[in-house]
Design a protein around this motif. Structure first.
Motif, PDB file in Angstrom:
ATOM      1  N   ARG A 361      51.951  32.244  39.604  1.00  0.00           N
ATOM      2  CA  ARG A 361      53.193  32.327  40.382  1.00  0.00           C
ATOM      3  C   ARG A 361      54.310  31.434  39.875  1.00  0.00           C
ATOM      4  N   THR A 362      53.900  30.324  39.832  1.00  0.00           N
ATOM      5  CA  THR A 362      55.169  29.270  39.284  1.00  0.00           C
ATOM      6  C   THR A 362      55.725  29.533  37.978  1.00  0.00           C
ATOM      7  N   ALA A 363      54.718  29.999  37.157  1.00  0.00           N
ATOM      8  CA  ALA A 363      55.172  30.285  35.538  1.00  0.00           C
ATOM      9  C   ALA A 363      56.000  31.540  35.820  1.00  0.00           C
ATOM     10  N   LYS A 364      55.669  32.538  36.309  1.00  0.00           N
ATOM     11  CA  LYS A 364      56.565  33.769  36.495  1.00  0.00           C
ATOM     12  C   LYS A 364      57.919  33.610  37.128  1.00  0.00           C
ATOM     13  N   LYS A 365      57.900  32.917  38.469  1.00  0.00           N
ATOM     14  CA  LYS A 365      58.961  32.669  39.259  1.00  0.00           C
ATOM     15  C   LYS A 365      60.025  31.843  38.371  1.00  0.00           C
ATOM     16  N   THR A 366      59.515  31.114  37.690  1.00  0.00           N
ATOM     17  CA  THR A 366      60.344  29.935  36.894  1.00  0.00           C
ATOM     18  C   THR A 366      60.969  30.355  35.500  1.00  0.00           C
ATOM     19  N   LYS A 367      60.243  31.518  35.139  1.00  0.00           N
ATOM     20  CA  LYS A 367      60.517  32.028  33.818  1.00  0.00           C
ATOM     21  C   LYS A 367      59.983  31.152  32.581  1.00  0.00           C
ATOM     22  N   ILE A 368      58.889  30.431  33.294  1.00  0.00           N
ATOM     23  CA  ILE A 368      58.322  29.723  31.918  1.00  0.00           C
ATOM     24  C   ILE A 368      57.748  30.858  31.106  1.00  0.00           C
ATOM     25  N   VAL A 369      57.288  32.032  31.631  1.00  0.00           N
ATOM     26  CA  VAL A 369      56.719  33.093  30.961  1.00  0.00           C
ATOM     27  C   VAL A 369      57.545  34.388  31.411  1.00  0.00           C
ATOM     28  N   ASP A 370      57.852  35.269  30.373  1.00  0.00           N
ATOM     29  CA  ASP A 370      58.357  36.538  30.666  1.00  0.00           C
ATOM     30  C   ASP A 370      57.518  37.458  31.709  1.00  0.00           C
ATOM     31  N   ASP A 371      58.319  38.455  31.970  1.00  0.00           N
ATOM     32  CA  ASP A 371      57.381  39.154  33.010  1.00  0.00           C
ATOM     33  C   ASP A 371      56.344  40.106  32.306  1.00  0.00           C
ATOM     34  N   ASN A 372      56.600  40.320  30.961  1.00  0.00           N
ATOM     35  CA  ASN A 372      55.835  40.941  30.186  1.00  0.00           C
ATOM     36  C   ASN A 372      54.397  40.255  29.677  1.00  0.00           C
ATOM     37  N   VAL A 373      54.528  38.920  29.875  1.00  0.00           N
ATOM     38  CA  VAL A 373      53.493  38.211  29.406  1.00  0.00           C
ATOM     39  C   VAL A 373      52.263  38.261  30.755  1.00  0.00           C
ATOM     40  N   LYS A 374      50.931  38.780  30.149  1.00  0.00           N
ATOM     41  CA  LYS A 374      49.836  38.984  31.242  1.00  0.00           C
ATOM     42  C   LYS A 374      49.168  37.527  31.421  1.00  0.00           C
ATOM     43  N   LEU A 375      49.147  37.195  32.701  1.00  0.00           N
ATOM     44  CA  LEU A 375      48.363  36.122  33.034  1.00  0.00           C
ATOM     45  C   LEU A 375      47.193  36.430  33.821  1.00  0.00           C
ATOM     46  N   THR A 376      45.855  36.054  33.231  1.00  0.00           N
ATOM     47  CA  THR A 376      44.614  36.732  33.906  1.00  0.00           C
ATOM     48  C   THR A 376      43.827  35.680  34.516  1.00  0.00           C
ATOM     49  N   PHE A 377      43.254  35.476  35.548  1.00  0.00           N
ATOM     50  CA  PHE A 377      42.122  34.810  36.057  1.00  0.00           C
ATOM     51  C   PHE A 377      40.947  35.563  35.978  1.00  0.00           C
ATOM     52  N   LEU A 378      40.231  35.125  35.269  1.00  0.00           N
ATOM     53  CA  LEU A 378      38.660  35.536  35.206  1.00  0.00           C
ATOM     54  C   LEU A 378      37.768  34.722  35.986  1.00  0.00           C
ATOM     55  N   GLY A 379      37.552  34.803  37.210  1.00  0.00           N
ATOM     56  CA  GLY A 379      36.819  33.982  37.667  1.00  0.00           C
ATOM     57  C   GLY A 379      35.348  34.289  37.783  1.00  0.00           C
ATOM     58  N   PHE A 380      34.276  33.357  37.450  1.00  0.00           N
ATOM     59  CA  PHE A 380      32.871  33.676  37.237  1.00  0.00           C
ATOM     60  C   PHE A 380      32.171  33.042  38.362  1.00  0.00           C
ATOM     61  N   GLY A 381      31.226  33.791  38.706  1.00  0.00           N
ATOM     62  CA  GLY A 381      30.188  33.081  39.765  1.00  0.00           C
ATOM     63  C   GLY A 381      29.243  32.010  39.378  1.00  0.00           C
ATOM     64  N   THR A 382      28.504  32.022  40.154  1.00  0.00           N
ATOM     65  CA  THR A 382      27.437  30.602  39.887  1.00  0.00           C
ATOM     66  C   THR A 382      26.242  31.061  39.350  1.00  0.00           C
ATOM     67  N   MET A 383      25.285  30.492  38.425  1.00  0.00           N
ATOM     68  CA  MET A 383      24.164  30.610  38.139  1.00  0.00           C
ATOM     69  C   MET A 383      23.352  29.694  39.069  1.00  0.00           C
ATOM     70  N   ASN A 384      22.536  30.660  39.652  1.00  0.00           N
ATOM     71  CA  ASN A 384      21.623  29.959  40.782  1.00  0.00           C
ATOM     72  C   ASN A 384      20.140  29.787  40.275  1.00  0.00           C
ATOM     73  N   GLY A 385      19.389  28.980  40.953  1.00  0.00           N
ATOM     74  CA  GLY A 385      17.908  28.940  40.861  1.00  0.00           C
ATOM     75  C   GLY A 385      16.987  29.946  41.786  1.00  0.00           C
ATOM     76  N   LYS A 386      15.953  29.979  41.763  1.00  0.00           N
ATOM     77  CA  LYS A 386      15.258  31.042  42.412  1.00  0.00           C
ATOM     78  C   LYS A 386      15.511  30.787  43.847  1.00  0.00           C
ATOM     79  N   ASP A 387      15.798  29.433  44.388  1.00  0.00           N
ATOM     80  CA  ASP A 387      16.022  29.270  45.821  1.00  0.00           C
ATOM     81  C   ASP A 387      17.311  29.632  46.266  1.00  0.00           C
ATOM     82  N   GLY A 388      18.158  30.392  45.368  1.00  0.00           N
ATOM     83  CA  GLY A 388      19.602  30.979  45.438  1.00  0.00           C
ATOM     84  C   GLY A 388      20.471  29.898  45.573  1.00  0.00           C
ATOM     85  N   LYS A 389      20.079  28.712  45.207  1.00  0.00           N
ATOM     86  CA  LYS A 389      21.407  27.415  45.276  1.00  0.00           C
ATOM     87  C   LYS A 389      21.635  27.181  43.819  1.00  0.00           C
TER      88      LYS A 389
END
Length: 590
Positions: A361-389
């Motif tokens: 949001r900061t990068a877009k609002k302050t024009k650090i990047v143009d509106d046509n530059v796509k910023l994507t957050f691909l968040g991944f989950g956790t690799m757990n043991g058989k105990d679910g932790k």
């Protein structure tokens, strides 16, 4: 060549238009009832509202225009208004024949080649890679490879953490242990040693010891903060030590990433963004984007549409110190300057979502990047043991990544040796290849944001939805092709493509292979390696069913046999292409 679903859609859409309906209703999807048809169109159901007609009437009008179309074996209107589609065997054979001849199986080059930076990896220097680094590395590598295959300019950046308090802690601990080192002599004006005063093993022990000691000794922690300050302000001896830390760490990291078949175009560091920080802060202040709040310099990123509070993005703390948000914004500036990317994708733990939301949001609002530059957050989950932790060692510690890789390879080796006779050296070589497939496929077959359970027994199985099963299928096809080469005689018929199928299992395999381009482009658009995993599992299942129902080598009809050989060669080539995109390979035998 066009995707097969686009060719079908084109015919359906034209029929809708000729029948007097809007082209938007000609959408085609894979059938959700493959027992009834291969593809379907539900456009008549939506069109009924606009045209105030019964959907079955609209569907019948469209179908009537397509009944003699050579593309379709059967096209039927079904209550209340579905259009069920079965392709003609001739059309399907022709499509696959073109796929066999075409480069990249007919995948069309993108209209515009995009430059996309993929930020993945993100380890801190002076620390070993552990299981927490696995998902970022292999998901990011796969997404990069998908983009490259599609035809875009993909730039992978490891983005090392090398500029925080950890550096000060290491320097302080080294000074405590070896105060006589020349790096701590402020009067020294000569050249510093080329060799580092520590090995990677010693370095990996130094940081946790320093970190633990600092938590119980405030004076030590303050000394480390001052060491960090001196480093960041260019003290010669500390900069020389920092370079040693980097060199020793990066060499070790590269070896471990190589074991994962993961590579980076850029080995950029957090410190590389530092030269951009001062100008960035001045720009944000002078343009009214940044303001003081309780002594800290912040940018308000809240929006009227927010349903929950989004805190401001902090650029500088009240003591003037920078944060990750400062560095990440400066890194975006550096990337825009160096590469002018169309998109930047971050493959990071999903718990960092708020942080990146603030940064974007900061990068877009302050024009650090143009509106046509796509910023994507691909968040991944956790690799757990058989105990679910979250996955841990038996004594509760964090498992090193190289140990995890070795554990998986060892499990595969035991299965190989228990089922067949093989030289130990060859078995270990194959186990390393198959083990990597087990590890990567076991992870990538899950949607990235989801947590999953790491089950070494299931992942290393040669049956079911696993990497070893996919590789076993490829090896089986190679074996058939090798046997075929041994039987070739003057009776062999040369045909370049495939002929119309003669069985249901053959048709099923052909349909799966015809989906390749659609799957790859969808996986790229959605940053979804799991779609490729699902696809190759479907292809493997379709091939194995076909293989069990047809005696390929013993087939006496040479035209049919040659067509089958071409078909399974295409299956092998597509499977090999897909596993390469996922970041692993198949051995010659298993």
């Amino acid at each position: 060549m066009k995707k097969i679903i686009e060719l079908i859609k084109s015919e359906i859409t034209e029929a809708f238009i000729k029948s007097g309906y809007d082209e938007k209703y000609g959408m085609v999807t894979l059938s959700n009832r493959p027992d009834l048809c291969q593809y379907q169109c539900n456009g008549a159901l939506a069109a009924a509202k606009e045209y105030k007609k019964a959907p079955i009437m609209i569907a019948n009008e469209v179908v009537e225009l397509l009944k003699t179309n050579a593309m379709f074996q059967d096209i039927t209107a079904i209550m209340p208004g579905f259009i069920n589609i079965i392709l003609s065997k001739e059309f399907l054979a022709e499509y696959l024949s073109d796929e066999i001849k075409a480069e990249k199986f007919g995948l069309e080059a993108p209209e515009k080649v995009k430059t996309i930076v993929i930020d993945y990896g993100g380890p801190n220097v002076a620390k070993p890679l552990h299981v927490g680094h696995l998902r970022s590395a292999i998901i990011g590598e796969s997404i990069k490879r998908i983009g490259k295959y599609v035809g875009h300019n993909m730039i992978g950046d490891v983005h090392l953490g090398d500029w925080g308090l950890q550096m000060g802690l290491i320097i302080t601990e080294l000074k405590k242990r070896q105060p006589e080192l020349v790096y701590f002599d402020e009067s020294f004006e000569g050249e510093y040693p080329v060799e580092a005063p520590f090995t990677i093993s010693e370095l990996e022990e130094i940081y946790p010891a320093a970190n633990a000691y600092s938590k119980e000794h405030e004076d030590y922690k303050e000394e480390a903060k001052m060491a960090t300050f001196y480093l960041q302000n260019g003290r010669r001896g500390y900069v020389a030590l920092w370079n040693h830390i980097l060199n020793v760490s990066v060499n070790d990291l590269k070896k471990n990433y190589e074991k994962l078949n993961v590579s980076f175009e850029l080995w950029k560091k957090e410190s590389d963004a530092q030269p951009y920080v001062a100008d960035m802060v001045e720009y944000l202040k002078s343009n009214g984007f940044a303001k003081l709040s309780e002594g800290a310099l912040v940018v308000d990123v809240s929006e009227e549409s927010d349903t929950k509070e989004i805190p401001p993005c902090i650029l500088l703390k009240s003591d003037g110190a920078t944060l990750y948000s400062t560095t990440d914004l400066a890194t975006i500036i550096e990337r825009m300057k160096l590469f002018k990317p169309d998109a930047i994708t971050y493959v990071v733990d999903k718990r960092q979502e708020l942080h990146f939301n603030q940064v974007f949001r900061t990068a877009k609002k302050t024009k650090i990047v143009d509106d046509n530059v796509k910023l994507t957050f691909l968040g991944f989950g956790t690799m757990n043991g058989k105990d679910g932790k979250p996955f841990k060692t038996r004594d509760g510690g964090v498992l090193r990544l190289e140990t995890l890789i070795q554990n998986v390879s060892d499990a595969v080796y035991e299965k190989i040796m228990s089922n067949r006779e093989m030289e130990e050296a060859e078995a270990k070589e194959i186990a390393n290849i198959v083990g990597l497939s087990a590890l990567k496929y076991g992870d990538l077959s899950n949607q990235a944001p989801k947590d999953y359970v790491f089950d070494i027994d299931r992942f290393t199985s040669f049956e079911g939805d696993t990497g070893p099963y996919i590789l076993y299928t490829i090896v089986r096809i190679k074996s058939i092709l090798n046997k075929y080469q041994e039987t070739i005689s003057n009776e062999t018929v040369n045909i370049e493509g495939v002929i119309p199928s003669s069985s249901e299992s053959e048709t099923s395999l052909m349909l799966e292979l015809a989906k390749f381009n659609d799957i790859i482009l969808n996986a790229f658009d959605e940053n979804a390696p799991h779609r490729i995993c699902q696809y190759i599992y479907d292809v493997a299942n379709a091939f194995n069913k076909f293989y069990h129902e047809n005696k390929i080598i013993a087939e006496e009809d040479k035209v049919k046999q040659t067509s089958w050989i071409n078909l399974i060669t295409l299956a092998k080539d597509i499977l090999n292409t897909c596993i390469d995109i996922l970041g692993f390979e198949a051995p010659e035998r298993m």
